[in-house]
Scaffold this active site. Sequence first.
Site, short mmCIF file in Angstrom:
data_model
loop_
_atom_site.label_atom_id
_atom_site.label_comp_id
_atom_site.label_asym_id
_atom_site.label_seq_id
_atom_site.Cartn_x
_atom_site.Cartn_y
_atom_site.Cartn_z
CD GLU A 177 -2.79 1.33 2.43
OE1 GLU A 177 -2.72 0.46 3.33
OE2 GLU A 177 -3.60 2.26 2.45
CE LYS A 219 -6.07 -0.13 1.68
NZ LYS A 219 -6.75 -0.75 2.82
N GLY A 263 -10.14 9.29 2.36
CA GLY A 263 -10.77 10.57 2.68
C GLY A 263 -11.80 11.04 1.64
P1 13P Z 1 -9.34 4.39 4.03
O1 13P Z 1 -10.20 3.67 3.04
O2 13P Z 1 -10.12 5.00 5.17
O3 13P Z 1 -8.36 5.31 3.39
O4 13P Z 1 -8.49 3.27 4.78
C1 13P Z 1 -7.90 2.29 4.04
C2 13P Z 1 -6.67 1.86 4.71
O5 13P Z 1 -6.54 0.72 5.04
C3 13P Z 1 -5.60 2.85 4.95
O6 13P Z 1 -4.42 2.18 5.30
#
Ligand code: 13P
Length: 342
Positions: A177, A219, A263
């Site tokens: 991510e 991600k 967000g």
């Molecule tokens: P959000 O969808 O709230 O951005 O969170 C996803 C997430 O796992 C952030 O690390």
Amino acid sequence: MADNELHETAKALVAEGKGILAADESTGTIKKRFDSIDVESTEDRRRAYREMLFTTPGVEDYVSGVILFDETIRQSTKDGTPFPEYLQAKGVIPGIKVDKGAKPLALADKETVTEGLDGLRERLAEYKDLGARFAKWRATYSITDDLPSDYCIWANAHALARYAALCQEAGLVPIVEPEVLQDGTHTIERSFHVTSRVLDAVYTELFDQRVDVFGTLLKPNMVLSGYEASDRANKDEIADWTLRCLYKHVPPAVPGIVFLSGGQSDEDATANLNAMNTEAPHPWQLSFSYGRALQAPALQAWGGKDENAEAAQRAYYHRAKMNAAARTGSYAPEMEREAVAA
Ligand code: 13P
């Protein structure tokens, strides 16, 4: 054999019409979410809130996996079933956030590097024993006129790849991510440029560190205009820029791309994913791994009160169903109203 298992888990997480619930808020982040509804964040309230989400009837039709936090993977339902066991029995794959957060990057003003590599091999083995089948590590980058620096991009890419290699060695699918934060006044072109540089570095490091990308998921952020920009791109432009970026930089060997919501409002996150999937087929499954965009209405409906649990479950179920529709490009905003009426 181990490889095949990783490939199968990665594919199962992006099974048709399903996505991932990110319920891995750290203790600090969940406190912020509870503060927003005026609820004190105690260990048992956090447990009860997560139990309410996980036990939502039928949500497994739309949710393939759940990302847990260290505290949560050790907790149980009120009748004593450990959460990973409960989820697995429902056909939902348990996962675990393993990074230790974004910390200031040395000699770099206002930039961060994600920590958590020390002792990670041992922690992964323990999480595997606790029932986790996949993991998550989040790196963050801010956009300004000059940032992110190459230093920040490559330091985080290196750490993401070290994490991913350790996960595969342990038999866990790494969700990689790299989140380019979309705060600020930047244009969508600038977001495209930064996200492209970040993804390019991430895949260079993943290949250099021998990670088998067939057994990973990406991600990423969607490519957006800054939240404070005066002229913001619409969903079709977001879909175009995001797809252009992904086509250029994400190998087709990656089985799935599971966006974070970062967000965006819950309905925007759904509509933007839908816009990308109306242009399918793509080389990878395009799915969701939302935290806020799946949970926000449920959190509001719950308000910390047991008597609101059913309403909160309905709100979560609804968002999961809308995002499942966005997986096939069949979402329409009118579906929001129909479901409220039902
Ligand atoms: P959000 O969808 O709230 O951005 O969170 C996803 C997430 O796992 C952030 O690390």
